[in-house]
Design a protein around this motif. Sequence first.
Motif, PDB file in Angstrom:
ATOM      1  N   ILE A  62      56.135  -6.466 -27.822  1.00 36.68           N
ATOM      2  CA  ILE A  62      55.223  -5.335 -27.626  1.00 36.68           C
ATOM      3  C   ILE A  62      56.014  -4.039 -27.556  1.00 36.68           C
ATOM      4  O   ILE A  62      55.632  -3.031 -28.176  1.00 36.68           O
ATOM      5  CB  ILE A  62      54.343  -5.538 -26.376  1.00 36.68           C
ATOM      6  N   ASP A  63      57.130  -4.040 -26.847  1.00 34.19           N
ATOM      7  CA  ASP A  63      57.972  -2.848 -26.764  1.00 34.19           C
ATOM      8  C   ASP A  63      58.451  -2.424 -28.154  1.00 34.19           C
ATOM      9  O   ASP A  63      58.464  -1.230 -28.480  1.00 34.19           O
ATOM     10  CB  ASP A  63      59.148  -3.112 -25.830  1.00 34.19           C
ATOM     11  N   THR A  64      58.830  -3.379 -28.980  1.00 38.25           N
ATOM     12  CA  THR A  64      59.229  -3.085 -30.368  1.00 38.25           C
ATOM     13  C   THR A  64      58.091  -2.409 -31.118  1.00 38.25           C
ATOM     14  O   THR A  64      58.299  -1.416 -31.829  1.00 38.25           O
ATOM     15  CB  THR A  64      59.654  -4.388 -31.085  1.00 38.25           C
ATOM     16  N   VAL A 122      47.419   2.982 -27.518  1.00 31.95           N
ATOM     17  CA  VAL A 122      46.376   3.037 -26.495  1.00 31.95           C
ATOM     18  C   VAL A 122      46.624   1.897 -25.511  1.00 31.95           C
ATOM     19  O   VAL A 122      46.703   0.734 -25.904  1.00 31.95           O
ATOM     20  CB  VAL A 122      44.966   2.926 -27.114  1.00 31.95           C
ATOM     21  N   TRP A 123      46.762   2.256 -24.249  1.00 40.10           N
ATOM     22  CA  TRP A 123      47.046   1.307 -23.177  1.00 40.10           C
ATOM     23  C   TRP A 123      45.745   0.955 -22.473  1.00 40.10           C
ATOM     24  O   TRP A 123      44.931   1.835 -22.188  1.00 40.10           O
ATOM     25  CB  TRP A 123      48.029   1.928 -22.193  1.00 40.10           C
ATOM     26  N   VAL A 124      45.565  -0.323 -22.187  1.00 43.95           N
ATOM     27  CA  VAL A 124      44.367  -0.797 -21.501  1.00 43.95           C
ATOM     28  C   VAL A 124      44.822  -1.480 -20.215  1.00 43.95           C
ATOM     29  O   VAL A 124      45.758  -2.282 -20.222  1.00 43.95           O
ATOM     30  CB  VAL A 124      43.564  -1.775 -22.390  1.00 43.95           C
ATOM     31  N   GLN A 125      44.142  -1.163 -19.113  1.00 38.92           N
ATOM     32  CA  GLN A 125      44.543  -1.677 -17.802  1.00 38.92           C
ATOM     33  C   GLN A 125      43.320  -2.215 -17.065  1.00 38.92           C
ATOM     34  O   GLN A 125      42.363  -1.487 -16.832  1.00 38.92           O
ATOM     35  CB  GLN A 125      45.213  -0.561 -17.009  1.00 38.92           C
ATOM     36  N   HIS A 126      43.398  -3.477 -16.696  1.00 36.57           N
ATOM     37  CA  HIS A 126      42.279  -4.186 -16.066  1.00 36.57           C
ATOM     38  C   HIS A 126      42.348  -4.084 -14.544  1.00 36.57           C
ATOM     39  O   HIS A 126      43.422  -4.069 -13.955  1.00 36.57           O
ATOM     40  CB  HIS A 126      42.318  -5.665 -16.466  1.00 36.57           C
ATOM     41  N   SER A 127      41.190  -4.034 -13.925  1.00 40.79           N
ATOM     42  CA  SER A 127      41.111  -4.199 -12.476  1.00 40.79           C
ATOM     43  C   SER A 127      39.852  -4.987 -12.144  1.00 40.79           C
ATOM     44  O   SER A 127      38.852  -4.918 -12.854  1.00 40.79           O
ATOM     45  CB  SER A 127      41.137  -2.858 -11.739  1.00 40.79           C
ATOM     46  N   ASP A 128      39.944  -5.773 -11.067  1.00 38.60           N
ATOM     47  CA  ASP A 128      38.813  -6.543 -10.565  1.00 38.60           C
ATOM     48  C   ASP A 128      39.140  -6.960  -9.137  1.00 38.60           C
ATOM     49  O   ASP A 128      40.107  -6.462  -8.557  1.00 38.60           O
ATOM     50  CB  ASP A 128      38.489  -7.744 -11.466  1.00 38.60           C
ATOM     51  N   ASP A 129      38.356  -7.871  -8.564  1.00 37.91           N
ATOM     52  CA  ASP A 129      38.566  -8.288  -7.176  1.00 37.91           C
ATOM     53  C   ASP A 129      39.942  -8.909  -6.939  1.00 37.91           C
ATOM     54  O   ASP A 129      40.502  -8.789  -5.851  1.00 37.91           O
ATOM     55  CB  ASP A 129      37.483  -9.273  -6.729  1.00 37.91           C
ATOM     56  N   GLN A 130      40.505  -9.585  -7.948  1.00 37.90           N
ATOM     57  CA  GLN A 130      41.817 -10.204  -7.805  1.00 37.90           C
ATOM     58  C   GLN A 130      42.954  -9.277  -8.236  1.00 37.90           C
ATOM     59  O   GLN A 130      44.115  -9.541  -7.951  1.00 37.90           O
ATOM     60  CB  GLN A 130      41.906 -11.503  -8.627  1.00 37.90           C
ATOM     61  N   LEU A 187      57.611  -1.764 -20.076  1.00 39.39           N
ATOM     62  CA  LEU A 187      56.748  -0.968 -20.969  1.00 39.39           C
ATOM     63  C   LEU A 187      56.372   0.326 -20.269  1.00 39.39           C
ATOM     64  O   LEU A 187      55.771   0.303 -19.204  1.00 39.39           O
ATOM     65  CB  LEU A 187      55.487  -1.756 -21.328  1.00 39.39           C
ATOM     66  N   VAL A 188      56.715   1.435 -20.886  1.00 41.29           N
ATOM     67  CA  VAL A 188      56.481   2.738 -20.274  1.00 41.29           C
ATOM     68  C   VAL A 188      55.544   3.560 -21.167  1.00 41.29           C
ATOM     69  O   VAL A 188      55.871   3.864 -22.317  1.00 41.29           O
ATOM     70  CB  VAL A 188      57.811   3.496 -20.050  1.00 41.29           C
ATOM     71  N   ARG A 189      54.410   3.879 -20.602  1.00 37.88           N
ATOM     72  CA  ARG A 189      53.423   4.701 -21.306  1.00 37.88           C
ATOM     73  C   ARG A 189      53.834   6.166 -21.213  1.00 37.88           C
ATOM     74  O   ARG A 189      54.230   6.647 -20.159  1.00 37.88           O
ATOM     75  CB  ARG A 189      52.039   4.514 -20.673  1.00 37.88           C
ATOM     76  N   ARG A 190      53.710   6.870 -22.321  1.00 32.40           N
ATOM     77  CA  ARG A 190      53.930   8.314 -22.314  1.00 32.40           C
ATOM     78  C   ARG A 190      52.662   9.000 -21.826  1.00 32.40           C
ATOM     79  O   ARG A 190      51.554   8.523 -22.082  1.00 32.40           O
ATOM     80  CB  ARG A 190      54.298   8.809 -23.704  1.00 32.40           C
ATOM     81  N   ASP A 191      52.817  10.126 -21.161  1.00 27.94           N
ATOM     82  CA  ASP A 191      51.672  10.855 -20.606  1.00 27.94           C
ATOM     83  C   ASP A 191      50.614  11.179 -21.650  1.00 27.94           C
ATOM     84  O   ASP A 191      49.426  11.175 -21.355  1.00 27.94           O
ATOM     85  CB  ASP A 191      52.127  12.143 -19.916  1.00 27.94           C
ATOM     86  N   ALA A 192      51.029  11.456 -22.878  1.00 27.87           N
ATOM     87  CA  ALA A 192      50.088  11.826 -23.938  1.00 27.87           C
ATOM     88  C   ALA A 192      49.332  10.630 -24.510  1.00 27.87           C
ATOM     89  O   ALA A 192      48.356  10.799 -25.245  1.00 27.87           O
ATOM     90  CB  ALA A 192      50.822  12.546 -25.064  1.00 27.87           C
ATOM     91  N   GLU A 193      49.759   9.420 -24.170  1.00 25.94           N
ATOM     92  CA  GLU A 193      49.109   8.222 -24.700  1.00 25.94           C
ATOM     93  C   GLU A 193      47.943   7.829 -23.809  1.00 25.94           C
ATOM     94  O   GLU A 193      48.096   7.722 -22.591  1.00 25.94           O
ATOM     95  CB  GLU A 193      50.123   7.081 -24.803  1.00 25.94           C
ATOM     96  N   PRO A 194      46.774   7.618 -24.412  1.00 28.86           N
ATOM     97  CA  PRO A 194      45.584   7.309 -23.613  1.00 28.86           C
ATOM     98  C   PRO A 194      45.723   6.019 -22.817  1.00 28.86           C
ATOM     99  O   PRO A 194      46.327   5.053 -23.271  1.00 28.86           O
ATOM    100  CB  PRO A 194      44.461   7.174 -24.647  1.00 28.86           C
ATOM    101  N   LEU A 195      45.128   6.035 -21.627  1.00 27.82           N
ATOM    102  CA  LEU A 195      45.051   4.865 -20.768  1.00 27.82           C
ATOM    103  C   LEU A 195      43.574   4.590 -20.499  1.00 27.82           C
ATOM    104  O   LEU A 195      42.855   5.456 -20.005  1.00 27.82           O
ATOM    105  CB  LEU A 195      45.789   5.111 -19.449  1.00 27.82           C
ATOM    106  N   VAL A 196      43.136   3.395 -20.856  1.00 26.60           N
ATOM    107  CA  VAL A 196      41.745   2.981 -20.689  1.00 26.60           C
ATOM    108  C   VAL A 196      41.683   2.015 -19.516  1.00 26.60           C
ATOM    109  O   VAL A 196      42.364   0.989 -19.515  1.00 26.60           O
ATOM    110  CB  VAL A 196      41.215   2.303 -21.971  1.00 26.60           C
ATOM    111  N   HIS A 197      40.878   2.332 -18.526  1.00 26.49           N
ATOM    112  CA  HIS A 197      40.667   1.447 -17.385  1.00 26.49           C
ATOM    113  C   HIS A 197      39.430   0.597 -17.649  1.00 26.49           C
ATOM    114  O   HIS A 197      38.403   1.119 -18.073  1.00 26.49           O
ATOM    115  CB  HIS A 197      40.486   2.253 -16.101  1.00 26.49           C
ATOM    116  N   LYS A 198      39.559  -0.711 -17.411  1.00 23.30           N
ATOM    117  CA  LYS A 198      38.430  -1.604 -17.678  1.00 23.30           C
ATOM    118  C   LYS A 198      38.230  -2.589 -16.537  1.00 23.30           C
ATOM    119  O   LYS A 198      39.143  -2.846 -15.756  1.00 23.30           O
ATOM    120  CB  LYS A 198      38.613  -2.335 -19.003  1.00 23.30           C
TER     121      LYS A 198
END
Length: 188
Positions: free
Chosen positions: A35-37, A50-58, A72-83
Amino acid sequence: MTTLPDRPNTALLVIDVQNGVVAGAHRRDEVVANIDTLVGKARAEDVPVVWVQHSDDQLKRDSESWQYVPELVRRDAEPLVHKNYGDSFEDTDLEALLAERGVGRLVVTGAQTDMCIRATLHGAFVRGYDVMLVGDAHTTEDLSAYGAPPPEQVIAHTNLYWTWESAPGRRGGTVGTAEVSFAAVAED
């Protein structure tokens, strides 16, 4: 070939590569390195990541297990989607972010294969996207104690069936990290 008009661009999706999601994942380090490559290649080609980040009860938001892996380091300009659901499109702003960028083709990586990866593959496909799965850049944990096949079989089966996924005006496919092309595929 996407059915989304005027959306010729490609984006790389990095789904849920979070500490708590991949801690016990099959071939974790290899998948994260792949993925880093791909992130590096996308950035070099000016392809949206585009980075996707999950959250739930666990997986509590802002907890250590919720954080992305340190490799893996997201750049500030790269979107982050919370789901909060398996499908990265469900109740998120992912579709709007992709539309803004003229994206009609997705290259998908991340975790977990048998949950959020499959849900997002199908969610994107039915929404009109061409969807390429990177076969060596997704993973899952061992859920065989609950009746699932071992992780290597889950991954292999997902790669197999997605290889030939197609529908009118759009296509799926599976490719290895080394073969990923962010260029749009010409219509047949």
